[in-house]
Design a protein around this motif. Structure first.
Motif, PDB file in Angstrom:
ATOM      1  N   UNK A 409      -4.854   1.994  -4.775  1.00  0.00           N
ATOM      2  CA  UNK A 409      -5.085   0.548  -4.714  1.00  0.00           C
ATOM      3  C   UNK A 409      -5.137  -0.007  -6.145  1.00  0.00           C
ATOM      4  N   UNK A 410      -4.330  -1.025  -6.416  1.00  0.00           N
ATOM      5  CA  UNK A 410      -4.277  -1.606  -7.762  1.00  0.00           C
ATOM      6  C   UNK A 410      -5.524  -2.441  -8.038  1.00  0.00           C
ATOM      7  N   UNK A 512      -1.479  -8.109   1.541  1.00  0.00           N
ATOM      8  CA  UNK A 512      -1.112  -6.976   0.694  1.00  0.00           C
ATOM      9  C   UNK A 512      -1.526  -7.117  -0.766  1.00  0.00           C
ATOM     10  N   UNK A 513      -1.763  -8.370  -1.225  1.00  0.00           N
ATOM     11  CA  UNK A 513      -2.048  -8.593  -2.639  1.00  0.00           C
ATOM     12  C   UNK A 513      -2.962  -9.802  -2.806  1.00  0.00           C
ATOM     13  N   UNK A 514      -3.990  -9.639  -3.663  1.00  0.00           N
ATOM     14  CA  UNK A 514      -4.872 -10.755  -4.022  1.00  0.00           C
ATOM     15  C   UNK A 514      -4.765 -10.966  -5.535  1.00  0.00           C
ATOM     16  N   UNK A 533     -12.716  -7.140  -1.082  1.00  0.00           N
ATOM     17  CA  UNK A 533     -11.276  -7.092  -0.830  1.00  0.00           C
ATOM     18  C   UNK A 533     -10.604  -5.934  -1.566  1.00  0.00           C
ATOM     19  N   UNK A 534     -11.208  -5.491  -2.694  1.00  0.00           N
ATOM     20  CA  UNK A 534     -10.592  -4.452  -3.522  1.00  0.00           C
ATOM     21  C   UNK A 534     -10.487  -3.096  -2.829  1.00  0.00           C
ATOM     22  N   UNK A 538      -4.365  -4.497  -2.957  1.00  0.00           N
ATOM     23  CA  UNK A 538      -4.069  -4.540  -4.386  1.00  0.00           C
ATOM     24  C   UNK A 538      -4.629  -5.820  -4.998  1.00  0.00           C
ATOM     25  N   UNK A 539      -5.281  -5.664  -6.153  1.00  0.00           N
ATOM     26  CA  UNK A 539      -5.942  -6.798  -6.806  1.00  0.00           C
ATOM     27  C   UNK A 539      -5.384  -6.969  -8.220  1.00  0.00           C
TER      28      UNK A 539
END
Length: 922
Positions: A409-410, A512-514, A533-534, A538-539
């Motif tokens: 997870x980014x 999919x992305x924040x 959310x992390x 992906x954050x």
């Protein structure tokens, strides 16, 4: 005729042209459209800056005697200036003879000032056989190297890193002589008409007439001169009416040769600074002292004791950044106080390091969605980006893509100054997510910033089937419910909003992305929601000036970070000027911007008194200047309307609280005045300063000092830091500096308070990272080789002066590879001239040290005509060693683990390295 048609109209003209435009903006548009078609084009606009005026005058000199067609674009401002047509130039050419003494005399006689490092026009520097000059003409400074009295080398170099980038064979330097004949614009026209047919056009004469009246209001003494000159030129001109139209401001893709960061170093140790030595604790740095032909750093401790640290020990010294801001206590050299304290604290740090490793391990195990590689659409989309990406921006984009395509997870921070391209990184990441059918949430702290992002994303995605929506308090209840419903069904790909999007009613079909912009602006509750959310999404966090806690996480590897420090092409530095709080200086600062058709921000962070301040400014300024105000307690709709009026040019001065700190991007607003400095943090002032200078025009930031208010220590330090910080790429560095002034902050409560107080932030982070590496099993003990060659090896003061010596020493000590060493040797030759024997010895010493470290040689000592090499028993098998080394002249003694050889040291080391590599392959 429409404005967009004028450029082609001028290109089609067979005669030479003087075109008098009604605004500088029009001139910029015409110039950008014409310059690729017509090489002989000069624009006489935006000439308030003396450097720009002389630069343009020089361009005019080059074109005036041509028989080919020329185009001169001028504003009223350019029309009222005087120009020199008989200025002398100094020609510098490879191989010609010119004594350095004569060159220096010529430069000084013509107004050039000496500085150790050239930073701006009309400056020169002398370093041995090298003279750097920043002339009034040309885009970049030049470097001239002499061999005796012969010019041996001429190059252009960049202010950003002081390195040469282009060799040239000759150049004309424009001389700023005071006794040159000056012509007014009418005389200039007559001169032009001597050898060419000339068409003169006057655009929107009523507008220009109005500007003339405004100019005369400011310069009553020259009223008759201005009116007579304008009347004569108007008689010679053909009138032309020009209307504004869409499509004027197309962006042009340009090269990016100006990559680089302003050559300054905030963490640089200066004489009088508190420093901390890893073994001896806190002392005061006294400077570099020569002891027996070798440079040492002198440090004063308690009871006036002094410690002299050889230059190679620089890596044990850090600037002491205290978390509390209080004056640190000096340690005693002869006692074990610091050693005992360090041993005790290292136990606490070990526990804390284990916690960090556990956090990193949990993060590594936290698997998420693995995005696909770039699609054809992605490549096509990125090609449409209207600019060339800067080096750092490319790296940040690649970092984000690599994170997204991995199974982990980014959680990445992209840190970069305002206008440095963070948004484009987010735009590409968002596109990548949507290509895989994933939804994207983009969160901004203010409605203004959210609106700006929405407009940019819509513009970039207009050719693709991507649905975007904006959700904030400005939406009606009905609109909000409809958007929430679409998010849940998955019919919205990208949702952009403020805190509203963090409400519990939002449910995503396939998030999919924040992306979070300026995370530090959100409250505790909102940050907690983002943190949750992390775990599986992906954050990506965007910030110009990260807060200490965010920096800590990044520096310790709990979060990843990409820093964009490279200034975009064409970006002009923002000049920071301190002025007093009086009517004359404030009026002058504002009128300078109004005179160049610009707009002004005035920061006044007191809502209750903002209307009083508005009335004060109205009394100070002419009536024709339009002023309005905004603050955070106004309705979002009202703020939006006023910002739109400011953006459209209907408001000249926007009086505002710090609400404009984020998200305001108005290219024509290039002056900002900031009042109430004592109530603002360093990063906050820096963010506000970033509101101006976002286009090609020079920005000015005026910091208003209250002469009746005595500055505290922190306020004084903040002002000094603002003076020292580089104009480009300083946000990240400034956040580190803000930590020093306001306090380093903590990561996990008060657990490490004692360690921070004892070691200071820099050493604390370094030691903690070492502990983390040890636990993870990837720490490599620093292997030191003792080298005794009895040769003078240092940087002489005559070769490199002042603070620059310590900067170069620090860089030399930090060198890890032979390639790095080679590059810095090239840079030294380029910047400071022929390398003296002492510096060559130092470079040779470093080369030996790099090789010896790699070969695990513990000591190299010169004894008479022979060299003794001692190998580390824990690393080297001597039986194997002797099989590799079959030198007749080499002798080996088990007793001292030594090998004696009379070969040249470097020759022997490279030979042994090659033989060892060969043996390993076998």
């Amino acid at each position: 005729m429409f404005r967009k048609d004028i450029s082609q109209f001028l290109i089609d003209k067979k005669n030479s042209v003087v075109y008098i435009a009604s605004s500088n903006k029009n001139i910029d548009i015409y110039f950008d459209n014409i310059k690729d078609e017509e090489k002989n084009i000069v624009k006489l606009s935006d000439l308030q800056d003396e450097e720009e005026y002389y630069k343009v005058n020089y361009e005019l000199l080059e074109k005036i005697n041509l028989t080919e067609k020329i185009i001169i674009l001028t504003s009223l401002e350019g029309l009222l200036m005087h120009y020199s047509l008989d200025e002398e130039t100094l020609n510098l050419k490879l191989g010609t003879t010119l004594s350095r003494k004569n060159l220096i005399e010529i430069l000084e006689r013509n107004g050039y000032k000496k500085n150790y490092l050239v930073q701006k026009r009309l400056e020169f520097s002398i370093r041995g056989d090298i003279i750097d000059i920043f002339p009034l003409n040309g885009e970049n400074p030049i470097r001239v190297e002499f061999f005796g009295d012969e010019i041996d080398r001429i190059t252009h170099f960049l202010i950003s890193d002081q390195k040469s980038f282009e060799k040239i064979s000759s150049i004309n330097i424009y001389m700023n002589r005071d006794n040159s004949q000056k012509l007014d614009f009418l005389q200039l026209l007559n001169k032009l008409e001597e050898n060419r047919k000339l068409d003169i056009f006057l655009e929107n004469s009523e507008v220009i007439q109005y500007k003339l009246e405004e100019t005369i209001l400011r310069e009553r003494a020259r009223e008759n001169e201005f009116r007579k000159l304008y009347d004569e030129i108007e008689k010679k001109s053909q009138k032309i009416e020009v209307l504004k139209s869409e499509g004027d401001n197309q962006k042009v893709k340009v090269s990016n040769k100006k990559d680089g960061v302003k050559y300054e170093n905030l963490s640089q140790i200066r004489e009088g600074d508190y420093i901390i030595h890893a073994n001896y604790g806190v002392g005061i740095y006294l400077g570099i002292q020569d002891i027996n032909g070798k440079d040492h750093l002198a440090i004063r401790y308690a009871d006036e004791d002094k410690l002299f640290v050889p230059i190679e020990g620089l890596n044990k010294i850090e600037r002491f950044v205290v978390s509390s801001g209080k004056t640190p206590e000096l340690y005693n050299l002869g006692r074990k106080g610091f050693k005992k304290r360090r041993e005790k604290l290292e136990e606490d740090m070990l526990k804390f390091a284990k916690e960090i490793v556990e956090i990193q391990a949990r993060r590594a195990l936290n698997t998420g969605y693995r995005f696909s590689g770039d699609t054809v659409w992605q490549e096509e989309f990125e090609e449409k980006f209207p600019y060339i990406e800067t080096r750092d921006q490319k790296n940040a984009i690649e970092d984000v893509k690599r994170d997204m395509e991995s199974s982990r997870v980014m959680d990445r921070i992209v840190c970069g100054d305002v206008g440095y391209g963070k948004t484009e990184v987010a735009i590409r990441a968002t596109f990548k997510s949507v290509m895989d059918g994933k939804q994207v949430l983009i969160v901004a702290p203010t409605t203004v910033l959210a609106q700006q992002h929405y407009e940019r994303f819509v513009e970039r995605y207009k050719d693709y089937p991507i649905t975007l929506e904006l959700l904030s308090r400005l939406n009606s209840d009905k609109e909000q419910k409809e958007i929430v419903k679409k998010i849940d069904s998955g019919s919205i790909d990208v949702i952009i909003g403020t805190h509203r999007v963090l409400s519990g009613d939002l449910k995503f079909k396939n998030l999919g992305l924040v992306i979070v912009d300026e995370e530090q602006k959100f409250g505790v509750k909102d940050k907690e929601k983002l943190k949750k959310m992390k775990t599986n999404v992906d954050m990506l966090t965007l910030t110009a000036t990260p807060i200490p806690r965010t920096l800590n996480y990044a520096l310790l590897g709990i979060r990843d970070i990409s820093v964009i420090e490279t200034a975009p092409e064409g970006r002009v530095p923002v000049e920071t000027i301190f002025i007093n709080d009086n009517k004359k200086e404030i009026r002058e600062a504002i009128m300078k911007e109004i005179a160049r058709e610009g707009q002004v921000f005035y920061i006044f962070n007191r809502v209750k008194r903002i209307e009083d301040k508005l009335n004060e400014l109205k009394k100070v300024l002419p009536k024709f200047i339009s002023i309005d105000y905004i603050h955070g307690k106004m309705s979002p709709k009202n703020i939006k309307e006023k910002l739109r009026s400011f953006q459209d040019g209907d408001i000249d001065i926007l009086l505002s609280t710090t609400i404009i700190e984020n998200g305001i991007d108005i290219e024509n607003a290039n002056t900002i005045l900031i009042e109430g400095l004592d109530k603002l943090g360093l990063s906050q002032v820096y963010q506000l300063r970033g509101r101006v200078g976002r286009g090609k025009r020079k920005g000015y930031c005026y910091l208003i000092l209250d002469k009746d208010k005595k500055l505290g220590k922190k306020a004084s330090e903040r002002n000094e830091s603002l003076k020292e910080i580089g104009e480009f790429g300083g946000g990240f560095k400034l956040s580190l500096e803000d930590m020093r002034i306001r306090g380093a902050g903590e990561i996990l409560g008060d657990k490490q308070h004692g360690a921070l107080e004892t070691f200071g932030y820099n050493l604390y982070t370094k030691l903690l990272q070492e502990e983390v590496s040890r636990i993870k099993g990837d720490y490599i003990e620093d292997f030191e080789t003792k080298i005794s060659l009895n040769e003078e090896a240092y940087l002489p003061k005559t070769y490199i002066e002042g603070d620059e010596r310590l900067i170069i020493y620090r860089r030399l000590v930090d060198i890890k590879s032979l390639d790095e060493l080679k590059n810095i040797q090239i840079e030294l030759k380029d910047r400071f001239g022929d390398i003296p024997k002492e510096v060559l010895n130092l470079l040779k010493y470093l080369e030996i040290k790099i090789l010896a470290k790699e070969l695990k040689i513990k000591e190299i000592q010169k004894i008479g005509e022979e060299i003794l090499y001692k190998f580390d028993n824990s690393f080297v098998n001597f039986e194997k060693l002797m099989k590799i080394i079959e030198l007749k002249e080499a002798r080996y003694s088990q007793k001292d683990s030594g090998l004696y050889s009379n070969k040249n040291i470097l020759e022997f080391l490279y030979w042994y390295k090659g033989e060892e590599e060969k043996n390993e392959k076998i």
